[in-house]
Design a protein around this motif. Sequence first.
Motif, PDB file in Angstrom:
ATOM      1  N   ARG A   1      45.854  47.088  36.543  1.00 32.70           N
ATOM      2  CA  ARG A   1      46.940  47.487  38.047  1.00 32.70           C
ATOM      3  C   ARG A   1      48.271  47.238  37.314  1.00 32.70           C
ATOM      4  O   ARG A   1      48.317  46.048  36.446  1.00 32.70           O
ATOM      5  CB  ARG A   1      46.333  47.025  39.095  1.00 32.70           C
ATOM      6  CG  ARG A   1      45.287  47.618  39.242  1.00 32.70           C
ATOM      7  CD  ARG A   1      44.403  47.169  40.920  1.00 32.70           C
ATOM      8  NE  ARG A   1      45.451  47.404  42.099  1.00 32.70           N
ATOM      9  CZ  ARG A   1      44.981  47.400  43.089  1.00 32.70           C
ATOM     10  NH1 ARG A   1      44.174  46.266  43.762  1.00 32.70           N
ATOM     11  NH2 ARG A   1      45.921  48.006  43.908  1.00 32.70           N
ATOM     12  N   THR A   2      48.919  47.304  37.726  1.00 33.78           N
ATOM     13  CA  THR A   2      50.441  47.815  37.742  1.00 33.78           C
ATOM     14  C   THR A   2      50.799  46.468  38.306  1.00 33.78           C
ATOM     15  O   THR A   2      50.860  46.372  39.421  1.00 33.78           O
ATOM     16  CB  THR A   2      51.167  48.636  38.218  1.00 33.78           C
ATOM     17  OG1 THR A   2      51.183  49.934  37.175  1.00 33.78           O
ATOM     18  CG2 THR A   2      52.675  48.416  38.133  1.00 33.78           C
ATOM     19  N   TYR A   3      52.319  45.631  37.781  1.00 31.41           N
ATOM     20  CA  TYR A   3      52.415  44.091  37.766  1.00 31.41           C
ATOM     21  C   TYR A   3      53.956  44.418  37.519  1.00 31.41           C
ATOM     22  O   TYR A   3      54.029  45.174  36.816  1.00 31.41           O
ATOM     23  CB  TYR A   3      51.606  43.112  37.837  1.00 31.41           C
ATOM     24  CG  TYR A   3      51.802  42.945  36.114  1.00 31.41           C
ATOM     25  CD1 TYR A   3      51.228  43.272  34.903  1.00 31.41           C
ATOM     26  CD2 TYR A   3      53.045  42.225  35.883  1.00 31.41           C
ATOM     27  CE1 TYR A   3      51.468  43.225  33.841  1.00 31.41           C
ATOM     28  CE2 TYR A   3      53.089  41.719  35.119  1.00 31.41           C
ATOM     29  CZ  TYR A   3      52.627  41.917  33.502  1.00 31.41           C
ATOM     30  OH  TYR A   3      51.831  41.817  32.504  1.00 31.41           O
ATOM     31  N   ARG A   4      55.255  44.045  38.285  1.00 26.39           N
ATOM     32  CA  ARG A   4      56.204  43.638  37.924  1.00 26.39           C
ATOM     33  C   ARG A   4      56.637  41.983  38.302  1.00 26.39           C
ATOM     34  O   ARG A   4      56.372  41.381  38.931  1.00 26.39           O
ATOM     35  CB  ARG A   4      57.096  44.166  38.242  1.00 26.39           C
ATOM     36  CG  ARG A   4      57.121  44.424  39.605  1.00 26.39           C
ATOM     37  CD  ARG A   4      58.589  45.974  40.162  1.00 26.39           C
ATOM     38  NE  ARG A   4      58.641  45.987  41.207  1.00 26.39           N
ATOM     39  CZ  ARG A   4      60.013  47.403  41.682  1.00 26.39           C
ATOM     40  NH1 ARG A   4      60.356  47.271  41.049  1.00 26.39           N
ATOM     41  NH2 ARG A   4      59.862  47.033  42.899  1.00 26.39           N
ATOM     42  N   ASN A   5      57.076  41.436  37.173  1.00 29.28           N
ATOM     43  CA  ASN A   5      57.690  40.281  37.075  1.00 29.28           C
ATOM     44  C   ASN A   5      59.628  39.876  36.907  1.00 29.28           C
ATOM     45  O   ASN A   5      59.744  40.897  36.221  1.00 29.28           O
ATOM     46  CB  ASN A   5      57.369  39.070  36.494  1.00 29.28           C
ATOM     47  CG  ASN A   5      55.803  38.616  36.655  1.00 29.28           C
ATOM     48  OD1 ASN A   5      55.001  39.332  37.177  1.00 29.28           O
ATOM     49  ND2 ASN A   5      55.504  38.903  35.291  1.00 29.28           N
TER      50      ASN A   5
ATOM     51  N   GLN B   1      52.257  48.018  33.303  1.00 31.65           N
ATOM     52  CA  GLN B   1      50.470  47.602  32.897  1.00 31.65           C
ATOM     53  C   GLN B   1      49.292  48.189  31.108  1.00 31.65           C
ATOM     54  O   GLN B   1      50.230  48.162  30.835  1.00 31.65           O
ATOM     55  CB  GLN B   1      50.228  49.591  33.330  1.00 31.65           C
ATOM     56  CG  GLN B   1      49.052  49.761  34.362  1.00 31.65           C
ATOM     57  CD  GLN B   1      48.796  51.241  34.824  1.00 31.65           C
ATOM     58  OE1 GLN B   1      50.240  51.792  34.418  1.00 31.65           O
ATOM     59  NE2 GLN B   1      47.615  51.970  34.871  1.00 31.65           N
TER      60      GLN B   1
ATOM     61  N   TRP C   1      45.103  43.005  37.355  1.00 33.86           N
ATOM     62  CA  TRP C   1      45.954  43.060  36.303  1.00 33.86           C
ATOM     63  C   TRP C   1      45.972  42.837  35.259  1.00 33.86           C
ATOM     64  O   TRP C   1      46.678  43.274  34.966  1.00 33.86           O
ATOM     65  CB  TRP C   1      47.608  42.100  37.866  1.00 33.86           C
ATOM     66  CG  TRP C   1      47.523  43.178  39.060  1.00 33.86           C
ATOM     67  CD1 TRP C   1      48.255  43.843  38.930  1.00 33.86           C
ATOM     68  CD2 TRP C   1      46.765  42.984  40.477  1.00 33.86           C
ATOM     69  NE1 TRP C   1      48.613  44.406  40.489  1.00 33.86           N
ATOM     70  CE2 TRP C   1      47.464  43.693  40.999  1.00 33.86           C
ATOM     71  CE3 TRP C   1      45.920  42.201  40.481  1.00 33.86           C
ATOM     72  CZ2 TRP C   1      46.547  43.918  42.338  1.00 33.86           C
ATOM     73  CZ3 TRP C   1      45.252  41.997  41.670  1.00 33.86           C
ATOM     74  CH2 TRP C   1      45.713  43.050  42.764  1.00 33.86           C
ATOM     75  N   ASP C   2      45.865  40.978  35.403  1.00 35.52           N
ATOM     76  CA  ASP C   2      45.781  40.237  33.807  1.00 35.52           C
ATOM     77  C   ASP C   2      44.821  39.817  32.815  1.00 35.52           C
ATOM     78  O   ASP C   2      45.392  39.673  31.731  1.00 35.52           O
ATOM     79  CB  ASP C   2      46.081  38.794  34.624  1.00 35.52           C
ATOM     80  CG  ASP C   2      47.610  38.748  35.011  1.00 35.52           C
ATOM     81  OD1 ASP C   2      48.017  39.555  35.636  1.00 35.52           O
ATOM     82  OD2 ASP C   2      47.719  37.314  36.440  1.00 35.52           O
TER      83      ASP C   2
ATOM     84  N   GLU D   1      57.208  37.666  41.877  1.00 33.01           N
ATOM     85  CA  GLU D   1      55.858  38.771  41.254  1.00 33.01           C
ATOM     86  C   GLU D   1      55.466  39.751  42.079  1.00 33.01           C
ATOM     87  O   GLU D   1      55.622  38.826  43.680  1.00 33.01           O
ATOM     88  CB  GLU D   1      54.784  37.731  40.834  1.00 33.01           C
ATOM     89  CG  GLU D   1      55.257  36.264  40.156  1.00 33.01           C
ATOM     90  CD  GLU D   1      54.261  35.687  39.545  1.00 33.01           C
ATOM     91  OE1 GLU D   1      53.341  36.364  39.046  1.00 33.01           O
ATOM     92  OE2 GLU D   1      53.713  35.031  40.105  1.00 33.01           O
ATOM     93  N   GLU D   2      55.067  41.189  41.584  1.00 39.19           N
ATOM     94  CA  GLU D   2      54.394  41.799  42.762  1.00 39.19           C
ATOM     95  C   GLU D   2      53.609  42.412  41.452  1.00 39.19           C
ATOM     96  O   GLU D   2      53.727  43.064  40.613  1.00 39.19           O
ATOM     97  CB  GLU D   2      55.433  42.984  42.815  1.00 39.19           C
ATOM     98  CG  GLU D   2      55.753  43.600  44.201  1.00 39.19           C
ATOM     99  CD  GLU D   2      57.098  44.807  44.720  1.00 39.19           C
ATOM    100  OE1 GLU D   2      57.812  44.884  45.118  1.00 39.19           O
ATOM    101  OE2 GLU D   2      56.614  45.761  43.723  1.00 39.19           O
ATOM    102  N   ARG D   3      52.742  42.359  42.531  1.00 40.11           N
ATOM    103  CA  ARG D   3      51.540  43.037  42.093  1.00 40.11           C
ATOM    104  C   ARG D   3      51.175  44.440  43.391  1.00 40.11           C
ATOM    105  O   ARG D   3      50.251  44.258  44.244  1.00 40.11           O
ATOM    106  CB  ARG D   3      50.269  41.893  42.094  1.00 40.11           C
ATOM    107  CG  ARG D   3      50.459  41.124  41.082  1.00 40.11           C
ATOM    108  CD  ARG D   3      49.786  39.428  41.119  1.00 40.11           C
ATOM    109  NE  ARG D   3      47.945  39.807  41.453  1.00 40.11           N
ATOM    110  CZ  ARG D   3      47.590  39.251  40.495  1.00 40.11           C
ATOM    111  NH1 ARG D   3      47.634  38.907  39.280  1.00 40.11           N
ATOM    112  NH2 ARG D   3      45.594  38.997  40.789  1.00 40.11           N
TER     113      ARG D   3
END
Length: 352
Positions: free
Chosen positions: A280-284, A323, A246-247, A349-351
């Motif tokens: 990959r997609t994440y959201r915080n 992303q 992700w990062d 946080e969601e990965r």
Amino acid sequence: MNTPSQTGRNAPDRQAYYDRIARHGMAPLWESLHSLVPREPQPRAVPALWKYDEVRPLVMQAGDVISAEEAVRRVLILENPGLPGRASITSTLYAGLQLILPGEIAPSHRHTQSALRFIVEGQGAYTAVNGERTTMRPGDFIITPSWTWHDHGNPTVDEGGEPVVWLDGLDIPLIGHLDAGFAENYPEATQPVSRNEGHSFAAFGHNMVPVRHRSTDPTSPIFSYPYDRSREALDRLFRQGELDAWDGVKLRYVNPATGGWPMPTMATFLQFLPAGFAGRTYRNTDATVFSVVEGQGTARIGDSTFQYGPRDTFVAPSWAPVQLAATQDAVLFSYSDRPVQAALNLLREERI
Ligand code: GTQ
């Protein structure tokens, strides 16, 4: 069945009732409950990108319009298009591009708002904090903690000065929501220099602290986090296979005396995305401001797709899917209000 006349449940009656209670400083919760307590964050901030090539000429023109001394801080605010007129890049954070020309001084003051500087272009200017000056170089991360005197200056052209631009990140909107803002000017343009440059870094920047140091101060005793050190760390970790899907390779800056954040209201990060990386997609929940140091790539944020390059700034609102991808080795600096959300037990946080 109730008829509206029996219950008063028809719309005109409702409006008259709302008007009546409004005169008493009251309002019906049921009309706004869903937006007051949303199922998930509904930020007014939107994804946005400021291309440095486009804004640079305008930043430089500010140097013709006003002196640093007159402006006090000659800054173009990066205002989120979803938050017009609010000097905000997210609901809690401020961003701006500050210009200081050779020979100029931005006079000393202090305020309860915390500030960070991320050097975007040029070198040799300085920030003075607590009697110590720090020379700026591109990619350096410098802090101005709450209520510390700070002034900025730049050597003259004869002394080798050049225009310097940095990204200012402050918690201005957050402190505004809290109504906790105070500020004052120093009686002179510059504060006295009481310590040699490099003092705080020598004392706290090498995995050591002075032997009797006992502070639990939430503010870092280091004012400057030089880019070459942080960049080298990312590079070594990457070579050793530390790549997160992700990062990329992502580190956070610390208060070396506590392991906490450099300042209590703002988190800062530096990450490396190798050429070809497709994150990959994440959201915080912590909306995040990014400043590109090196490289190029794509940032998908919500429904927006941005092509980023060196010195660009972009912002990801709270809970928007993010992303990150790189077509060339890329280094991104970023900041958010994560310490506040973490302290209040709100950070999610969601990965994906
Ligand atoms: O350098 O002190 O961009 O007080 C906004 C407010 C910079 C600063 C900003 C400030 C400063």
